[in-house]
Design an enzyme around this catalytic site. Structure first.
Site, PDB file in Angstrom:
ATOM      1  N   ASN A 129       0.163  -1.392  -0.140  1.00 21.89           N
ATOM      2  CA  ASN A 129      -0.040  -0.583   0.199  1.00 21.89           C
ATOM      3  C   ASN A 129       1.010   1.769   0.002  1.00 21.89           C
ATOM      4  OD1 ASN A 129      -3.297   0.877  -0.164  1.00 21.89           O
ATOM      5  ND2 ASN A 129      -2.858   1.342   1.709  1.00 21.89           N
ATOM      6  N   ALA A 165       0.768   7.105  -3.257  1.00 25.81           N
ATOM      7  CA  ALA A 165       1.172   5.941  -2.336  1.00 25.81           C
ATOM      8  C   ALA A 165      -0.296   4.854  -2.328  1.00 25.81           C
ATOM      9  CB  ALA A 165       2.736   5.693  -1.707  1.00 25.81           C
ATOM     10  N   GLU A 219     -11.120   1.341   6.935  1.00 28.13           N
ATOM     11  CA  GLU A 219     -10.815   0.740   7.609  1.00 28.13           C
ATOM     12  C   GLU A 219     -10.846   0.841   9.010  1.00 28.13           C
ATOM     13  OE1 GLU A 219      -6.827  -0.021   9.041  1.00 28.13           O
ATOM     14  OE2 GLU A 219      -5.854   1.548   7.746  1.00 28.13           O
TER      15      GLU A 219
HETATM   16 ZN    ZN Z   1      -4.232  -1.896   6.146  1.00 26.30          ZN
END
Ligand code: ZN
Length: 287
Positions: free
Chosen positions: A61, A150, A163
Site C-alpha cells: 500500500n 502511494a 479502516e
Molecule cells: Zn492495512
C-alpha cells in the site's frame, strides 16, 4: 455514473476482515440490492495472505506513487503493484470508477472511512455514510493530490479505504467484521443513490483532516524512551490539547502534547512499529 466498482481485501495480508468479506462476497455474491452495479471483488496480495503477514518484502500500500510505478520494480510487492497497475490502470486512466480497499487496524479507530479528496462526490459520500452510521469516523487525507498518494486505491478514478479497529493482526473479530460490512454496504447504498440522482440533501458532517505522523521519543541510538500514555491509548479521534499527556517515559514521567489541539488516530498501530510512528494527528473540520 459509477459503473465499475472494485472491492479489494488483502492489500495487507494479515488484515482479515476485508479478506473475509471479499471471500464471502466472491462465494455467495454481493447482496441483491447491488446487482445493478458491476462489482469485482478481489484479493490483492495473495502471497502475504497465505503467509498471514502484512507484506512479504515491502508494504504493497506504499507502492503506487507515479515515481515508483515508473521505475523498475525492486521487490515482490513492487512487481505486484506494477501488475495491478497494468490490470486496473494505468493510474490516471483506469476504467474503475470507484476502488474500495478494505483494511483493519490495531488502533481503536472504530469504523473509519478514509477519503483522499473533498470534492462533491466524496463530500456527499462522507455525509451519507455518516448519516447511515453515526458512529463512523471520516478521515480526509487530502494533504496531497490523490494521484500523488502511494495507496493501492489511488489507481481507481476514485479511491477510498475502509479502516476498522481495533483488531489484532491475523485475527478476525465478529464486531469488526460487522462494522466493515456495514460500511461497505453504506458506500454501495450511496452509489445506488448517486447513480439514480437520488442522493438526499444532507447537512455538513464532522470529519478529521490528517496533519502528520508523530514518532516515539528515541535516544540518539534510536532506542525508544517512552510508550503511549494510558490516557491516550484507545482514545483515537478524541481531542488532545496542549499540556495533556501523550507519552509515558520508561522512567515514569508523562510527556505532554505541546501545540494546537489535535485528534490523534492510528494510536499504537502495530504495523507502524518499524517506522516508530506512535500516532497520526488530525484537525477537526466540517465537510
Ligand atoms: Zn492495512
Amino acid at each position: 455514473m459509477i459503473a465499475n466498482i472494485t472491492i479489494v481485501g488483502g492489500t495487507h495480508g494479515n488484515e482479515t476482515s476485508g479478506i473475509q468479506l471479499v471471500r464471502n462476497w466472491q462465494k455467495f455474491g454481493v447482496p441483491a440490492a447491488y446487482k445493478g452495479l458491476n462489482i469485482d471483488c478481489y484479493l490483492s496480495n495473495m502471497a502475504a495472505i497465505d503467509a498471514n503477514v502484512r507484506f512479504v518484502e515491502e508494504d504493497l500500500n506504499r507502492q503506487f506513487t507515479p515515481a515508483l510505478l515508473a521505475r523498475q520494480p525492486q521487490c515482490q510487492e513492487a512487481r505486484l503493484a506494477h501488475a495491478l497497475n497494468q490490470q486496473w490502470g494505468p493510474k490516471g486512466e483506469s476504467d474503475i470508477d470507484l476502488l474500495i480497499d478494505i483494511h483493519n487496524t490495531t488502533s481503536a479507530m472504530g469504523a473509519t472511512l478514509i477519503i483522499l479528496q473533498a470534492d462533491e462526490f466524496h463530500t456527499q459520500l462522507a455525509r451519507y455514510v455518516k448519516q447511515q452510521m453515526p458512529e463512523a469516523n471520516i478521515l480526509v487525507e487530502d494533504e496531497k493530490p490523490p494521484s500523488e498518494h502511494a495507496y493501492l486505491c489511488s489507481i481507481g478514478k476514485r479511491g477510498i479505504m475502509i479502516e476498522v479497529g481495533a483488531q489484532p493482526q491475523g485475527v478476525l473479530r465478529a464486531d469488526v467484521y460487522d462494522l466493515t460490512e456495514r460500511m461497505a454496504l453504506a458506500i454501495l447504498d450511496f452509489v445506488n443513490a448517486y447513480n439514480s440522482n437520488s442522493v438526499p440533501e444532507l447537512p455538513p458532517c464532522d470529519v478529521f483532516r490528517f496533519i502528520e505522523n508523530i514518532t516515539f521519543p528515541r535516544s540518539e541510538d534510536g532506542e525508544r524512551l517512552a510508550m503511549i500514555h494510558p490516557a491516550l491509548q484507545d482514545n483515537d479521534f478524541a481531542p488532545v490539547s496542549t499540556g495533556e499527556p501523550v507519552f509515558l517515559s520508561f522512567d515514569g514521567e508523562p510527556q505532554a502534547w505541546q501545540g494546537e489541539t489535535i485528534y490523534p488516530h492510528f494510536i499504537n498501530e502495530a504495523a507502524y512499529h518499524k517506522l516508530h510512528v506512535a500516532f497520526a494527528t488530525a484537525t477537526k473540520a466540517q465537510l
